[in-house]
Scaffold this active site. Structure first.
Site, PDB file in Angstrom:
ATOM      1  N   GLU A 104     -17.064  69.855  -5.435  1.00 30.30           N
ATOM      2  CA  GLU A 104     -17.320  69.592  -4.067  1.00 30.30           C
ATOM      3  C   GLU A 104     -16.748  70.045  -2.989  1.00 30.30           C
ATOM      4  O   GLU A 104     -16.583  69.843  -2.159  1.00 30.30           O
ATOM      5  CB  GLU A 104     -17.653  68.141  -3.900  1.00 30.30           C
ATOM      6  N   LYS A 150     -28.640  58.159  -2.375  1.00 28.99           N
ATOM      7  CA  LYS A 150     -28.976  59.489  -2.826  1.00 28.99           C
ATOM      8  C   LYS A 150     -30.304  59.443  -3.122  1.00 28.99           C
ATOM      9  O   LYS A 150     -30.999  58.886  -4.068  1.00 28.99           O
ATOM     10  CB  LYS A 150     -28.390  59.962  -4.120  1.00 28.99           C
ATOM     11  N   ASP A 186     -22.589  52.796  -5.800  1.00 26.91           N
ATOM     12  CA  ASP A 186     -23.292  54.221  -6.391  1.00 26.91           C
ATOM     13  C   ASP A 186     -23.986  53.919  -7.577  1.00 26.91           C
ATOM     14  O   ASP A 186     -25.352  53.640  -7.613  1.00 26.91           O
ATOM     15  CB  ASP A 186     -22.054  55.295  -6.224  1.00 26.91           C
ATOM     16  N   ASP A 232     -13.742  57.577  -4.322  1.00 30.05           N
ATOM     17  CA  ASP A 232     -14.896  57.202  -5.208  1.00 30.05           C
ATOM     18  C   ASP A 232     -14.284  57.108  -6.686  1.00 30.05           C
ATOM     19  O   ASP A 232     -13.556  58.162  -6.983  1.00 30.05           O
ATOM     20  CB  ASP A 232     -15.993  58.213  -5.057  1.00 30.05           C
TER      21      ASP A 232
HETATM   22  C1  2PG Z   1     -20.964  60.661  -6.389  1.00 28.04           C
HETATM   23  C2  2PG Z   1     -21.314  62.234  -6.398  1.00 28.04           C
HETATM   24  C3  2PG Z   1     -20.762  62.889  -5.232  1.00 28.04           C
HETATM   25  P1  2PG Z   1     -22.366  63.075  -8.581  1.00 28.04           P
HETATM   26  O1  2PG Z   1     -20.317  59.995  -7.415  1.00 28.04           O
HETATM   27  O2  2PG Z   1     -20.948  59.701  -5.370  1.00 28.04           O
HETATM   28  O3  2PG Z   1     -19.388  62.633  -5.299  1.00 28.04           O
HETATM   29  O4  2PG Z   1     -21.096  62.558  -7.643  1.00 28.04           O
HETATM   30  O5  2PG Z   1     -23.417  63.759  -7.811  1.00 28.04           O
HETATM   31  O6  2PG Z   1     -21.841  63.970  -9.865  1.00 28.04           O
HETATM   32  O7  2PG Z   1     -22.836  61.535  -9.181  1.00 28.04           O
HETATM   33 MG    MG Z   2     -20.209  58.113  -6.543  1.00 25.73          MG
END
Ligand code: 2PG
Ligand code: MG
Length: 459
Positions: free
Chosen positions: A232, A364, A339, A269
């Site tokens: 990232e 997301k 998340d 995170d």
């Molecule tokens: C997260 C995301 C972005 P990933 O865990 O929050 O940092 O990672 O898209 O790999 O799940």
């Molecule tokens: Mg995350």
């Protein structure tokens, strides 16, 4: 494959669209064409792009991102698994699902709007996790339709999504150092981000972040610890212990001329689901195994020693008791973000609210698969007095839909990775454009986004 079609829908069908009068659900002209094809994300992996064309000539495009530290309850990303095509990662079946059954069903809609379009695809898929058609197929079309509808209404995307009310420029959470599965597990903690609670504007926040980012790079070079950048765009350092990163970034903050704590604070995170195995959390870089209690204690210790304002995924996605413990110890002072725990799923967010497992939800689009369900997840989060953090994935694209989503829903926080690489900068730049377009209507939320009262005022 489902045979195309699905049953025709009525306006009140199904369970999405909890908004009584959702801005995005305005009826637009009929869909006359849908196209889809394989393109590539920021890691070079195949992904789905779709375009939707309306009878009035409006065209929208949707481009789907992809995670690496994915939650177990996420919607299904359909990949072909063919060892001869892109090392099993091609998405030709997902593309075929758009061009076949999804296209056929949506071209039949008389009065398309976001809720109906999304619901039609959900019914056609007919699984709990979108594993039949693929969440990547469905989301590409959902986003593309949304953009086409915005164009048809001659509105910028944020206004189509949020109506005239959507004017809140979010507080950025910007990664300085990347770890976990985004950096071959050199360090265990996935995201070391900074926030600038006192900065008065979005651009001022970016400038501060830029300075800290550049100082971190210089420091790592001086110390011979710079490997490169992680997925990232944050630095990938050679350090022995996770805590060394705090000391590194604190030094960078000071060298950049800022005061840690007041002007710049940390957001983490932990991505703890990636550390969890057989009831233990494994910090591989330090060769340590921790129980839930020990991890909670370690994080509480970090919170005492360093200016941390937010911790995401401090515990595994199934360790509900661990989340309880973290909330008991840190919930009053620090934002606790779910998340992998919630995967933008209304059912799981509801459970989290009932158990008071967190105080914020990471949002997301591709964890759930449609624009409508994402909006529902945000609405539920906010109506519980919790905070919504709109987020990118580690595998991103040049698309900046989420910048509009954050402003439109007044989420208050936006996380898109670091301050480098165009797939990241595309999102920050789009917020700058939106802010400019909003002119005097724009309001920058700043550090207020982190105060518990911000959440409750939104209900
Ligand atoms: C997260 C995301 C972005 P990933 O865990 O929050 O940092 O990672 O898209 O790999 O799940
Ligand atoms: Mg995350």
């Amino acid at each position: 494959m489902a045979e195309g079609g699905g049953r025709p829908l009525k306006a009140d069908d199904g369970n999405i669209g909890n908004y009584v009068d959702r801005n995005v659900d305005r009826i637009v002209d009929r869909i006359i064409d849908i196209d889809a094809y394989q393109v590539f994300d920021s890691r070079g992996n195949p992904t789905v792009e779709a375009t939707v064309t309306l009878a009035d000539g409006s065209v929208g495009r949707g481009l789907v991102p992809s995670g690496a530290s994915t939650g177990k309850y996420e919607a299904w990303e359909l990949r072909d698994g063919n060892p001869n095509r892109f090392r099993r990662k091609s998405v030709y079946q997902a593309v075929a699902n758009v061009l076949g059954p999804i296209r056929e069903a949506l071209l039949r809609l008389d009065a398309p709007h976001q809720g109906i379009v999304d619901q039609q695809m959900i019914l056609l898929d007919d699984t709990n996790n979108r594993s039949h058609l693929g969440a990547n197929a469905i989301l590409a079309v959902s986003m593309a339709f949304c953009c086409a509808a915005a164009q048809s209404r001659k509105l910028p995307l944020y206004e189509h999504l949020g109506g005239g009310e959507g004017n809140l420029i979010p507080l950025p959470e910007i990664q300085i150092v990347g770890g976990g599965v985004h950096a071959a597990r050199t360090i265990d903690i996935q995201d070391f981000m900074i926030v600038a609670p006192q900065a008065r504007g979005f651009e001022e926040t970016l400038e501060l972040t830029y300075n800290v980012y550049k100082e971190t790079e210089l420091l790592l070079k001086e110390r011979g610890q710079l490997v490169g950048v992680a997925d990232e765009g944050g630095f990938w350092p050679l350090v022995e212990r996770n805590e060394e990163v705090f000391d590194l970034v604190l030094k960078a903050i000071e060298r950049a001329g800022y005061t840690p704590g007041t002007q710049v604070a940390f957001a983490l995170d932990i991505a703890a689901s990636d550390l969890y195995r057989d009831g233990q959390y494994r910090l591989a870089s330090e060769n340590r195994q921790l129980s839930t209690e020990e991890l909670a204690k370690m994080l509480a210790g970090w919170a005492r020693n360093y200016p941390i304002v937010s911790i995401e995924d401090p515990m595994d996605q199934d360790d509900w008791q661990g989340w309880q413990q973290i909330m008991d110890v840190l919930g009053d002072e620090i934002q606790i973000v779910g998340d992998d725990l919630f995967t933008t799923n209304v059912g799981r967010i509801q459970e989290g609210i009932a158990r008071q497992s967190a105080s914020a939800v990471l949002i997301k689009l591709n964890q759930i698969g449609t624009v409508s369900e994402t909006l529902d997840a945000i609405q539920l989060t906010q109506s519980a007095g919790w905070r919504a953090v709109v987020s990118a994935r580690s595998g991103e694209t040049e698309d900046a839909f989420i910048s509009h989503l954050a402003v439109a829903t007044k989420a208050g926080q936006l996380k898109v990775g670091s301050f480098s690489r165009s797939e990241r900068m595309a999102k920050w730049n789009e917020v700058l454009r939106i802010e400019r377009r909003l002119g005097s209507k724009a309001r920058y939320i700043g550090g207020e986004a982190l105060s518990p009262s911000f959440g409750s005022r939104r209900s």
